[in-house]
Design a protein around this motif. Structure first.
Motif, PDB file in Angstrom:
ATOM      1  N   THR A 265       0.811  -1.222   0.000  1.00 41.08           N
ATOM      2  CA  THR A 265       0.000   0.000   0.000  1.00 41.08           C
ATOM      3  C   THR A 265       0.845   1.272   0.000  1.00 41.08           C
ATOM      4  O   THR A 265       0.304   2.371   0.025  1.00 41.08           O
ATOM      5  N   LEU A 268       0.107   3.879  -2.715  1.00 40.73           N
ATOM      6  CA  LEU A 268      -1.140   4.619  -2.463  1.00 40.73           C
ATOM      7  C   LEU A 268      -0.892   5.771  -1.497  1.00 40.73           C
ATOM      8  O   LEU A 268      -1.397   6.884  -1.695  1.00 40.73           O
ATOM      9  N   THR A 389      -4.442  -8.393   1.677  1.00 40.43           N
ATOM     10  CA  THR A 389      -4.213  -7.103   1.042  1.00 40.43           C
ATOM     11  C   THR A 389      -5.206  -6.884  -0.091  1.00 40.43           C
ATOM     12  O   THR A 389      -5.794  -5.802  -0.229  1.00 40.43           O
ATOM     13  N   ALA A 393      -7.305  -4.357   2.380  1.00 43.19           N
ATOM     14  CA  ALA A 393      -6.431  -3.205   2.623  1.00 43.19           C
ATOM     15  C   ALA A 393      -7.066  -1.888   2.211  1.00 43.19           C
ATOM     16  O   ALA A 393      -7.060  -0.904   2.961  1.00 43.19           O
ATOM     17  N   GLY A 394      -7.631  -1.860   0.997  1.00 43.87           N
ATOM     18  CA  GLY A 394      -8.230  -0.610   0.508  1.00 43.87           C
ATOM     19  C   GLY A 394      -9.356  -0.126   1.390  1.00 43.87           C
ATOM     20  O   GLY A 394      -9.422   1.065   1.746  1.00 43.87           O
ATOM     21  N   ILE A 397      -8.049   1.223   4.801  1.00 41.02           N
ATOM     22  CA  ILE A 397      -7.478   2.571   4.698  1.00 41.02           C
ATOM     23  C   ILE A 397      -8.569   3.621   4.621  1.00 41.02           C
ATOM     24  O   ILE A 397      -8.499   4.674   5.268  1.00 41.02           O
ATOM     25  N   TYR A 402      -4.650   6.315   7.025  1.00 41.31           N
ATOM     26  CA  TYR A 402      -3.334   5.696   6.886  1.00 41.31           C
ATOM     27  C   TYR A 402      -2.624   5.478   8.228  1.00 41.31           C
ATOM     28  O   TYR A 402      -1.991   4.446   8.451  1.00 41.31           O
ATOM     29  N   TYR A 406      -1.443   1.722   9.410  1.00 37.51           N
ATOM     30  CA  TYR A 406      -0.069   1.261   9.611  1.00 37.51           C
ATOM     31  C   TYR A 406       0.192   0.862  11.065  1.00 37.51           C
ATOM     32  O   TYR A 406       1.032  -0.004  11.331  1.00 37.51           O
TER      33      TYR A 406
END
Length: 446
Positions: A265, A268, A389, A393-394, A397, A402, A406
Motif C-alpha cells: 500500500t 497509495l 491485502t 487493505a483498501g 485505509i 493511513y 499502519y
C-alpha cells in the motif's frame, strides 16, 4: 599497552575478513548467479509488461488483470514434486538438479521469446497466454533454483547464501527490466524481450560448472501409480510428522502478514500525500534499492555471527517496527526527509529479514524433498498477506485512515514475533529442523 594494541589489530582485521570471506566462496557465488536467473522472469511479466501494454494503448482494467499471471508462483507447490521425483530422459545422468535446471532454463527462454513475439495491440488473449506461460516456466525455474541453492550451500552458509541469492534476484530483475526498456525505446519491445531471455543462462551455466549438489539426496525412482502418489504426498507427510510442524506452518503463514499489508500500500500513501513521480523514483526506487542491498549484507553477517534463532527474532521485530515509520510519515504529511527515512529503514529491515528468514526456511527442508518442501514454505509465507491485502487493505485505509492502518499492520506483526519467541523457548525451532539445516561432518565452519 602498545603490545596489546598490536595484537588486537590483526584480530580485528581477521574478524572483518571472516565476515566478508563467506561471500566469496563458490557456493555463495553460485547462489548469486542462480538468483539472477530467478529474478528476471518476474520482471518480464511485472512492471516491464505493464509499461509495454500501456504503450500499446491497452486499458487499465485489462492491464491490472495481467497480475493473475503472478498467481502461478503461489501454485507451484502442485507440481514441485515432479522436480524432486521425475527423472529427465537422457539428461538425468547429469544429475537430478542439473538436468532439471537445464530443462527449466530452456522453458523460460522459450516462454520469454514467445512473449516477445506476440503483439498486445493485435491480440490481448495471446498476450495473456504468453504471460501465463512465462509465469509457469518462471515458477518451475524457481523450484529448481531454490532446491539447487539449498542443497549446494552448507548449513553455515545458509545466511550468506540466502543474501547472495537476494542480491542476484534484485539485480537480475532490475537489470532485465532496465535492459528491456532501453532496447524497446530504440528497437522495439520484441528486441527488448528477446535480449532479456539471456538472463536465464547464469543459472544453467552455474549448474553445469558446479555440477550436482553434494548434499542432494536422491530418492528412489517412482514407477507404479502407488509409488507416484507417495512421491507427491511423501514430502509433505515427512514435514508434518516432525514435532511441532503445525506450529511452524502457522508461523510461516502469519509471520509476514503485517509486513505484506503495509508494503503493498506504500504507493497509495505516496500518491495521496502528493509526492511526485520524480520523488518516488528517487526515494522509493533509488534509495530503497541501495538500502535493501545494505540490509542483505547486514543479514548475512548477522546470521553467521548471531546464529539462526537470534537473527530471525531480530528480523521479525525490525520488520514490525518498520511499519511504524510509515504511520509517522502519514501523520507528518509530505516530507522528503520523512519519506527517505521510512523507505530507508523499511528496506534495510526487509533486506535483513529476507536473508535470515529465507535461511531459516531453507534449513527446514529435508534434503530428499527440497523442491517440494521449499515450494510449500515459500507459497505459505506470502499467500495470507496477499489475500488480505487484495480483499481488505483498501477498505481498511478508507475506514480508518493511513496512520491507524499502519499501526494496525504493526500490531499484526506481533503474533509472528510472539510465536517464534515461544518456539525458541520450547525448543521447537530445533525440533522441527530439516536435514538441510543439520551440520554434518565437514559442514562446520572452521
Amino acid at each position: 599497552m602498545a603490545e596489546a594494541s598490536e595484537q588486537t589489530a590483526p584480530t580485528e582485521r581477521r574478524g572483518l575478513w571472516d565476515s566478508v570471506l563467506p561471500y566469496l566462496e563458490k557456493e555463495s557465488l553460485a547462489a548469486f548467479f542462480v538468483g539472477v536467473s530467478s529474478g528476471f522472469p518476474y520482471a518480464m511479466i511485472g512492471a516491464t509488461l505493464t509499461t509495454r501494454l500501456a504503450q500499446n494503448g491497452i486499458d487499465k482494467a485489462t492491464i491490472t488483470a495481467f497480475t493473475l499471471a503472478f498467481l502461478v508462483y503461489n501454485l507451484k507447490i502442485f507440481w514441485a514434486w515432479i522436480v524432486d521425483g521425475v527423472q529427465i530422459p537422457l539428461l538425468h545422468r547429469m544429475g537430478q538438479r542439473v538436468s532439471w535446471m537445464l530443462v527449466a532454463g530452456v522453458m523460460v527462454i522459450a516462454a520469454v521469446v514467445n512473449l516477445a513475439l506476440v503483439d498486445p495491440a493485435k491480440s490481448v488473449e495471446a498476450t495473456v497466454i504468453a504471460a501465463v506461460l512465462v509465469g509457469v516456466a518462471g515458477a518451475t525455474y524457481d523450484i529448481v533454483i531454490d532446491a539447487y541453492r539449498i542443497e549446494t550451500l552448507k548449513p553455515y552458509q545458509l545466511g550468506v547464501g540466502s543474501g547472495m541469492s537476494q542480491y542476484g534476484w534484485r539485480i537480475g530483475s532490475a537489470a532485465a527490466g532496465g535492459l528491456a526498456l532501453f532496447l524497446a525505446a530504440r528497437y522495439g519491445w520484441t528486441i527488448g524481450y528477446l535480449a532479456c531471455a539471456a538472463f536465464a543462462l547464469p543459472a544453467m551455466v552455474t549448474a553445469l560448472v558446479l555440477g550436482e549438489p553434494e548434499r542432494h539426496r536422491p530418492i528412489a525412482e517412482r514407477r507404479g501409480i502407488g509409488e507416484v502418489w507417495r512421491s507427491i504426498v511423501g514430502p509433505f507427510g515427512e514435514f508434518f510428522r516432525r514435532h511441532g510442524a503445525w506450529l511452524v506452518l502457522l508461523f510461516i503463514l502469519v509471520h509476514k502478514i503485517g509486513d505484506t499489508l503495509a508494503n503493498l500500500t506504500f504507493r497509495l500513501l505516496f500518491n495521496d500525500l502528493g509526492f511526485t513521480n520524480d520523488e518516488i523514483a528517487l526515494y522509493d526506487v533509488g534509495l530503497g534499492f541501495w538500502a535493501y542491498l545494505i540490509g542483505v549484507f547486514i543479514g548475512g553477517v548477522a546470521y553467521s555471527r548471531l546464529g539462526l534463532k537470534r537473527s530471525v527474532f531480530i528480523a521479525l521485530v525490525l520488520m514490525g517496527i518498520s511499519n511504524l515509520s510509515f504511520a509517522g510519515l502519514a501523520a507528518a504529511g509530505h516530507s522528503n526527509w520523512g519519506m527517505g527515512g521510512a523507505i530507508g529503514f523499511e528496506n534495510i529491515a526487509s533486506g535483513y529479514g529476507g536473508v535470515v528468514v529465507v535461511a531459516y526456511f531453507s534449513a527446514l527442508c529435508d534434503l530428499r524433498f527440497t523442491a517440494s518442501q521449499y515450494a510449500l514454505i515459500s507459497a505459505g509465507a506470502s499467500v495470507v498477506g496477499r489475500f488480505l491485502t487484495g480483499t481488505t487493505a483498501g477498505s481498511l485505509i478508507e475506514a480508518m485512515g493511513y496512520v491507524n492502518f499502519y499501526l494496525l499492520t504493526t500490531v499484526a506483526a506481533l503474533p509472528g514475533i510472539v510465536l517464534f519467541w515461544w518456539m525458541i523457548r520450547t525448543g521447537l525451532v530445533d525440533a522441527a529442523m530439516g536435514t538441510a539445516g543439520e551440520v554434518g561432518e565437514g559442514d562446520a565452519r572452521n
